[in-house]
Design a protein around this motif. Structure first.
Motif, PDB file in Angstrom:
ATOM      1  N   ASN A  10      -1.322   5.501  -0.132  1.00 47.36           N
ATOM      2  CA  ASN A  10      -1.593   4.841   1.143  1.00 47.36           C
ATOM      3  C   ASN A  10      -2.455   3.588   1.036  1.00 47.36           C
ATOM      4  N   LYS A  11      -3.309   3.511   0.010  1.00 47.68           N
ATOM      5  CA  LYS A  11      -4.227   2.373  -0.076  1.00 47.68           C
ATOM      6  C   LYS A  11      -4.490   2.023  -1.528  1.00 47.68           C
ATOM      7  N   ARG A  12      -4.189   0.760  -1.881  1.00 46.21           N
ATOM      8  CA  ARG A  12      -4.419   0.297  -3.246  1.00 46.21           C
ATOM      9  C   ARG A  12      -5.891  -0.037  -3.487  1.00 46.21           C
ATOM     10  N   SER A  13      -6.295   0.069  -4.755  1.00 45.70           N
ATOM     11  CA  SER A  13      -7.667  -0.283  -5.126  1.00 45.70           C
ATOM     12  C   SER A  13      -7.819  -1.770  -5.388  1.00 45.70           C
TER      13      SER A  13
ATOM     14  N   THR B  95      -7.058   4.293  -3.770  1.00 45.83           N
ATOM     15  CA  THR B  95      -8.261   4.812  -3.118  1.00 45.83           C
ATOM     16  C   THR B  95      -7.885   5.783  -2.006  1.00 45.83           C
ATOM     17  N   GLY B  96      -6.714   5.600  -1.419  1.00 47.54           N
ATOM     18  CA  GLY B  96      -6.235   6.501  -0.376  1.00 47.54           C
ATOM     19  C   GLY B  96      -4.890   7.097  -0.746  1.00 47.54           C
TER      20      GLY B  96
ATOM     21  N   THR C 197      -9.495   9.295   1.138  1.00 47.53           N
ATOM     22  CA  THR C 197      -9.591   7.832   1.284  1.00 47.53           C
ATOM     23  C   THR C 197     -10.625   7.270   0.311  1.00 47.53           C
TER      24      THR C 197
ATOM     25  N   ASP D  64       0.822  -1.216   0.000  1.00 49.54           N
ATOM     26  CA  ASP D  64       0.000   0.000   0.000  1.00 49.54           C
ATOM     27  C   ASP D  64       0.854   1.263   0.000  1.00 49.54           C
ATOM     28  N   ASN D  65       2.049   1.211   0.571  1.00 48.89           N
ATOM     29  CA  ASN D  65       2.874   2.403   0.685  1.00 48.89           C
ATOM     30  C   ASN D  65       3.735   2.596  -0.561  1.00 48.89           C
TER      31      ASN D  65
END
Length: 559
Positions: A284-287, A241-242, A261, A214-215
């Motif tokens: 920060n956040k994968r889809s 997404t984030g 987010t 995610d990072n």
């Protein structure tokens, strides 16, 4: 050229939604509703004279009334992507105490932007904001024993303009860094610089070598301190997404100026009011299961040390065009194509086709002002069929204009004539579909009433290309006579025409927000060919006539 009236084409639009609230007057209301006079569909109509069109005709004395049941609905097609600023409902006595206002990008998948269970009817003015093409009211609870009835269903707002950023483009060709980058058979040389090159067919991607996480991040050095007014992100399907947008004076100490987010992918335009030399997208956040990938990361504002991108040609005025290239095919009978205008494509086919394109013989003038591409059943170079293909590569290239051909297509199973264009960077080694393909006309011989117009790009190609099919108004066979196919192409999109009737519009902003990058703002060359067999039409059979002729009256380009 003289233009005739045009029909509004079907197009797809993404919906970016915000829940509304009840207020006294429509927010951002335009003098005339966007919905007035637009096509309407309904779940039912109580009487012939109370159909759905009566609610969008601007006449407060006519109305739509539904059947006597809950969950009745009325939907209006605004015709193109619109910024929705308000909805007005003028209820008759049979109102809905509970209802939803919904929007859709395609008229099939709906999202709610407003709902209530306590309406008291009368005149209601709702602040409903968002973007979309279709707007629907669904009555979930009747207030009376009857159906529901509306004097007026009005949608207000203004047309969405394609998001291009606010200010000067500051990030073009600037030094870029990233947490990782991909370089393998799935994404060749996908370094961070590819997100800042204004090439929508090249991209940056994070590396799978150490496992997708995610990072991650990608950053650009603007060269000097800038005031940043917006960032435009054109995502590959592997989106975030984030994420945070951050700025820095020195590239080491970062300040977050935007955070979300709920990233939606495709094309996102983020307004900013920030200062700094460096801009970083902190992921920060994968889809999904993969990493991250961006076709474009554009930073707009003032200051910095911008590098001016190459100038684009002006858009054509389609009501005032001049002929810049043509072939009227007035050569003597049995002579080949004019080599000053056309290059002959000889060789083995693609797409599983069965013909061999011969260097001569299968393409010739008929002596009556036409050029013939002839498919024959004959053995040649190990193939059972021969045919003809020619293009203007190295002879004529163009960006924008009206591209037109008058042709007669052949009928028969397995026959596949086309009039299309390829991006000229294909000639420089860029592989399909990264160069872009514009199919103005494709025809499948066993389906003689339909024609197809399609775009192909890295994010949408092959069977997943962006396009549509259409017929003549009376549904007759296209193979019965000559017809004129054309594409009018500018920086906003491509409109397709059959006999000067608009049949499909590929709008740049819609494609970017629903399918992926628009990769057509560069030069293309023209192609004519007649294929036999292939993955799409399948093989010919005993009923297929040979020889079969694809006859071209003319090809013209206007700018």
């Amino acid at each position: 050229m003289r233009r005739t009236s045009r029909l509004l084409a079907a197009a797809t639009a993404a919906a970016a939604l915000v829940t509304g609230a009840l207020i006294a007057t429509p927010a951002q209301a335009a003098p005339t509703p966007l919905s007035q006079g637009k096509p309407v569909t309904t779940s039912s109509s109580e009487f012939d004279w109370s159909n759905g069109t009566r609610a969008v005709d601007g006449d407060p004395g006519t109305r739509w009334s539904s059947g006597w049941a809950d969950d009745q609905w009325i939907s209006v097609d605004l015709g193109s992507v619109q910024q929705i600023g308000g909805v007005t409902l003028d209820w008759e006595a049979a109102y809905a105490s509970g209802y939803r206002i919904e929007v859709s990008d395609d008229g099939a998948a709906w999202s709610t932007v407003y709902s209530t269970t306590s309406s008291t009817g009368g005149d209601e003015n709702l602040a409903v904001t968002g973007t979309g093409r279709h707007v629907r009211l669904t009555a979930t609870q009747r207030a009376t024993q009857y159906g529901v009835s509306l004097w007026e269903f009005q949608v207000f707002g203004t047309t969405v303009t394609p998001p291009t950023g606010d200010g000067t483009l500051l990030s073009y060709k600037k030094p870029a860094t990233s947490s990782t980058q991909q370089h393998d058979g799935n994404c060749w040389e996908c370094g961070p610089d590819k997100a800042f090159d204004l090439d929508p067919a090249s991209r940056w991607a994070t590396s799978p070598d150490t496992g997708w996480t995610d990072n991650g991040w990608i950053a650009v050095d603007l060269g000097a301190t800038a005031h940043i007014t917006s960032v435009v992100l054109q995502w590959d399907p592997a989106y975030a997404t984030g994420y945070d947008l951050q700025v820095s004076d020195n590239g080491s100490t970062w300040r977050t100026v935007h955070s979300t987010t709920t990233g939606k992918g495709f094309k996102e335009t983020v307004p900013l009011d920030a200062d700094g030399r460096h801009v970083r997208l902190q992921l920060n956040k994968r889809s999904g299961a993969y990493g991250y990938s961006l076709w474009e990361f554009q930073v707009y504002g003032t200051g910095g040390a911008p590098t001016a991108p190459p100038a684009e040609p002006a858009d054509p005025d389609f009501d005032n065009l001049r002929l810049v290239w043509s072939d009227e095919f007035n050569g003597a009978a049995n002579t080949p194509a004019d080599t000053a205008k056309w290059k002959i494509d000889a060789g083995v086919p693609q797409n599983g086709e069965e013909q061999y394109y011969t260097p001569s013989g299968n393409g010739f003038h008929d002596g009556n002002g036409n050029f013939v591409l002839e498919a024959r059943k004959q053995t040649y170079e190990g193939r059972t069929y021969t045919s003809h293909r020619m293009n203007t590569a190295g002879k004529f290239h163009a960006q924008y204009g009206r591209f037109e051909a008058r042709v007669k297509v052949p009928e028969g199973r397995g026959l596949w004539p086309a009039f299309w264009m390829m991006g000229t960077d294909f000639l420089e080694g860029r592989p399909w579909p990264y160069n872009g393909e514009v199919d103005i006309m494709e025809f499948i011989g066993q389906d003689p009433t339909h024609s197809f117009s399609t775009l192909h790009a890295p994010a949408y190609n092959g069977a997943g290309g962006y396009g549509g099919s259409y017929t003549l108004p009376d549904g007759s066979k296209l193979s019965a006579g000559f017809h004129t196919w054309a594409a009018e192409w500018d920086s906003k999109g491509i409109r397709y025409f059959l006999d000067d009737r608009e049949v499909f519009y590929a709008e740049k902003s819609v494609v970017e927000s629903t399918r992926g990058p628009w990769i057509y703002d560069h030069e293309f060359y023209l192609i004519l060919n007649l294929a036999v067999g292939g993955a799409w039409p399948g093989p010919p059979d005993a009923s297929t006539p040979f020889p079969s002729r694809y006859v071209v009256d003319y090809v013209r380009v206007y700018q």
